[in-house]
Enzyme design. Structure first.
Site, PDB file in Angstrom:
ATOM      1  N   GLY A 143       0.705  -1.387   0.142  1.00 41.63           N
ATOM      2  CA  GLY A 143       0.159   0.117  -0.253  1.00 41.63           C
ATOM      3  C   GLY A 143       0.534   1.285   0.200  1.00 41.63           C
ATOM      4  CG  ASN A 144      -0.545   4.360  -1.564  1.00 41.80           C
ATOM      5  OD1 ASN A 144      -1.215   5.173  -1.021  1.00 41.80           O
ATOM      6  ND2 ASN A 144      -0.912   4.066  -2.051  1.00 41.80           N
ATOM      7  NE  ARG A 145       5.078   6.404   4.660  1.00 39.36           N
ATOM      8  CZ  ARG A 145       5.302   5.659   5.252  1.00 39.36           C
ATOM      9  NH1 ARG A 145       4.243   5.281   6.153  1.00 39.36           N
ATOM     10  NH2 ARG A 145       6.154   4.135   5.306  1.00 39.36           N
ATOM     11  CB  SER A 146      -2.873   8.185   0.025  1.00 35.28           C
ATOM     12  OG  SER A 146      -4.052   8.645  -0.986  1.00 35.28           O
TER      13      SER A 146
END
Ligand code: CTP
Length: 398
Positions: free
Chosen positions: A204-207
């Protein structure tokens, strides 16, 4: 002119709701009044029914005689709901969606514009619970008319007085005015995709989705018909905006492509995985199987590039570029040209305190043409307003 449902909750400022009603009526609006139980201790039902010439909603139950309304009548009739004055308790109920009375029921059954004019003691206003409830309501698109400062009925001095009745009525009229994006169909992707590695893990990512949420809210405030494609966003959802969950890049790809024919403006604010595991493992990967592991990744389709290539005349496309470090702005300029979008919003994710997860951001809006607009550091709401200013101009001119 509009049908206003005026919900009066129980504070000493309740008597000022009479002025508010008179001003709204003079401006040509029809006004129906709802009174909470505690409001009735300050003002009477008789006053409001005489001055409005309509039934006044006070209860959901016919325990005090035959009700001359159905519990959803007010929600059906309303073009707008104004809660004035709104007590701390009323806002807590709204924030939690409680429907124990005629006001809560009306608000839950209503998906049009809501204006709230708070009034309370300064300490109650400053309490973290009230601050959080106000933030929740604002994030849902409720318009808050700021309190004024001064001497309060209980002798305290500070912020908490009900705003001027004329300002409250101006806020109602502003909320009713057709916005510059009236009827424009805006599709916003928000959040960050998660690509399954196995049944329990993902890449995933930090958005957080806050920027996309702010953009959707701002577009809706200006009258747009807004759909949000939400990739794993845990933020409150706003009445009047359609939300479609799209957890993975494949979901987002499918949903975006399917909706493009009915979209006038695409705002691609989601952080989309560029790579995903080539094959997600069924069940859970067992670490005792080996000391090291290799994960084979495959590229995801570039959604923005694909829909830009297939765009129809008049469609406006807005992309984002979260770049790291000094050459970021130049890379973003090149990205705009490569992706063929009208506008690309650059933000530098190496700057502490802004961007991912934060309530603030600083952006450079690249385009249209050679135009570049730098905004912030400021709230994501203010960044969203500047971005919508830019694409609203393009919609009008196409
Ligand atoms: N984007 C997309 N589909 C992808 C990846 C990105 O539609 N598979 C969109 C993003 O939503 C964003 C824009 O493209 O609006 C730019 O995303 P970014 O990841 O910065 O761009 P990339 O093309 O992936 O460029 P880079 O080579 O820097 O990763």
């Amino acid at each position: 002119m509009a049908e206003v449902v005026l919900a009066v909750t129980g504070g000493i400022a309740a008597y000022k709701a009479i002025d508010v009603m008179r001003i709204l009526q003079r401006r040509g609006h029809g006004v129906s009044v709802l009174l909470s139980r505690s409001a009735e201790r300050f003002v009477t039902r008789g006053t409001f029914s005489a001055l409005s010439g309509r039934p006044v909603g006070t209860t959901l139950f016919p325990d005090d005689g035959q009700l001359d309304y159905d519990h959803l009548d007010f929600a059906r009739r309303a073009d707008i709901v104004l809660v004035c004055p709104a007590t701390a308790h009323a806002m807590a109920e709204m924030a939690h969606g409680l429907a124990g009375g005629v006001i809560g029921t009306t608000l839950l059954a209503f998906d049009g514009p809501v204006v709230v004019a708070p009034a309370m003691n300064p300490r109650m206003l400053a309490h973290p619970a009230t601050v959080a409830n106000l933030a929740t309501l604002e994030a849902r698109g409720v318009r808050i008319v700021p309190v004024s400062e001064g001497l309060l009925a209980d002798g305290d001095v500070g912020p908490g007085r009900l705003a001027d009745p004329v300002d409250i009525c101006d806020a109602v009229d502003a909320a009713l005015a057709p916005g510059e994006l009236a009827g424009v169909r805006v599709l916003v992707s928000a959040g960050g995709t998660q690509e399954p590695v196995d049944a329990v893990r993902f890449l995933g990512n930090r958005s957080s989705g806050k920027m996309g949420w702010a953009l959707a809210s701002e577009a809706r405030r200006r009258g747009a018909v807004v759909t949000v494609l939400a990739s794993n966003v845990a933020l409150p959802r706003e009445a009047g905006i359609a939300y479609v969950d799209a957890p993975t890049a494949a979901d987002l790809h499918r949903e975006t492509v399917a909706r493009m024919p009915g979209t006038d403006v695409l705002v691609m604010a989601a952080a989309v995985a560029d790579y995903r595991p080539a094959a997600a493992v069924q069940g859970k990967i067992d670490k005792s199987a080996s000391d090291a592991m290799r994960l084979e990744l495959e590229k995801t389709p570039d959604i923005l590039t694909e829909v830009t290539a297939a765009r129809r005349p008049g469609q406006v496309l807005v992309g984002f570029a979260a770049e790291h470090g000094e050459d970021g702005l130049q890379r973003a300029r090149e990205k705009r040209a490569r992706k063929g979008v009208d506008v690309l919003v650059h933000n530098d994710v190496s700057v502490p305190g802004i961007g991912f997860g934060s309530d603030d951001n600083a952006v450079t809006i690249i385009g249209p043409g050679d135009a570049e607009t730098t905004v912030g550091p400021t709230s994501k709401a203010a960044c969203a307003a500047a971005i919508v200013d830019v694409f609203a101009g393009l919609v009008t001119h196409t």
